[in-house]
Design a protein around this motif. Structure first.
Motif, PDB file in Angstrom:
ATOM      1  N   ALA A  10     -11.065  -0.289   7.616  1.00 25.86           N
ATOM      2  CA  ALA A  10     -10.579   0.768   6.730  1.00 25.86           C
ATOM      3  C   ALA A  10      -9.056   0.752   6.645  1.00 25.86           C
ATOM      4  N   LEU A  11      -8.404   0.498   7.760  1.00 25.27           N
ATOM      5  CA  LEU A  11      -6.941   0.440   7.781  1.00 25.27           C
ATOM      6  C   LEU A  11      -6.431  -0.719   6.927  1.00 25.27           C
ATOM      7  N   VAL A  17      -4.591  -1.464  -0.627  1.00 26.41           N
ATOM      8  CA  VAL A  17      -4.517  -0.564  -1.776  1.00 26.41           C
ATOM      9  C   VAL A  17      -3.107   0.013  -1.905  1.00 26.41           C
ATOM     10  N   LEU A  18      -2.530   0.399  -0.786  1.00 28.09           N
ATOM     11  CA  LEU A  18      -1.175   0.949  -0.794  1.00 28.09           C
ATOM     12  C   LEU A  18      -0.181  -0.069  -1.340  1.00 28.09           C
ATOM     13  N   PHE A  19      -0.282  -1.319  -0.910  1.00 25.89           N
ATOM     14  CA  PHE A  19       0.641  -2.338  -1.389  1.00 25.89           C
ATOM     15  C   PHE A  19       0.439  -2.628  -2.876  1.00 25.89           C
ATOM     16  N   THR A  23       3.253  -2.022  -5.644  1.00 26.09           N
ATOM     17  CA  THR A  23       3.706  -3.107  -6.512  1.00 26.09           C
ATOM     18  C   THR A  23       3.778  -2.628  -7.959  1.00 26.09           C
ATOM     19  N   TYR A  24       2.731  -1.958  -8.408  1.00 26.66           N
ATOM     20  CA  TYR A  24       2.720  -1.445  -9.786  1.00 26.66           C
ATOM     21  C   TYR A  24       3.785  -0.370  -9.987  1.00 26.66           C
ATOM     22  N   PHE A  39       7.382   5.232   3.615  1.00 25.90           N
ATOM     23  CA  PHE A  39       5.997   5.697   3.647  1.00 25.90           C
ATOM     24  C   PHE A  39       5.124   4.797   4.529  1.00 25.90           C
ATOM     25  N   VAL A  40       5.275   3.487   4.381  1.00 24.23           N
ATOM     26  CA  VAL A  40       4.513   2.541   5.210  1.00 24.23           C
ATOM     27  C   VAL A  40       4.900   2.692   6.683  1.00 24.23           C
TER      28      VAL A  40
END
Length: 137
Positions: A10-11, A17-19, A23-24, A39-40
């Motif tokens: 899950a991590l 997903v976060l990356f 990126t977008y 945030f990361v």
């Protein structure tokens, strides 16, 4: 074990997903890279705290003592008790023999007697039953 695998999976998915989202967001100009790095870092900090927490020790285990009445009741000799203690430490018959200055066949005899007295089929099962009966700690 399954819980650990699930948590790490899950991590990893969450980080991917976060990356992708970052990126977008960076490409579109909606988000500065410093904010995403912060945030990361904060997310990693809390994940580290989660995995570093130590389970609480049970106070009952600290107050346990050896049940000598049970040892006497099962007719376990002092030498067999020594062998059982060494088995619980993970030593082989040869290593136990070297520490107690006995032959390997004598250790095998003691182990066989212990298995019979504790109604166990394997050494690990004998250690488990001995701990349940408070014969060893």
């Amino acid at each position: 074990m399954k819980k650990t695998i699930f948590v790490f999976s899950a991590l990893i998915i969450a980080l991917l997903v976060l990356f992708k989202i970052s990126t977008y967001s960076i490409i579109s100009g909606d988000l500065d890279i410093e904010i995403m790095i912060a945030f990361v870092a904060i997310l990693s900090f809390f994940v580290g705290i989660y995995f570093n927490r130590k389970p609480k020790k049970n106070n009952a285990s600290e107050t346990k003592s050896v049940d000598y009445k049970k040892i006497k009741e099962l007719e376990i000799t002092n030498r067999e008790l020594e062998v059982l203690t060494h088995i619980s430490e993970g030593l082989s018959n040869k290593e136990i023999g070297e520490q107690l200055f006995l032959s390997e066949s004598t250790i095998k005899t003691h182990v066989s007697n212990l298995l019979i007295k504790l109604h166990a089929k394997r050494r690990t099962q004998a250690v488990q039953k001995a701990k349940e009966l408070n014969i060893i700690l």
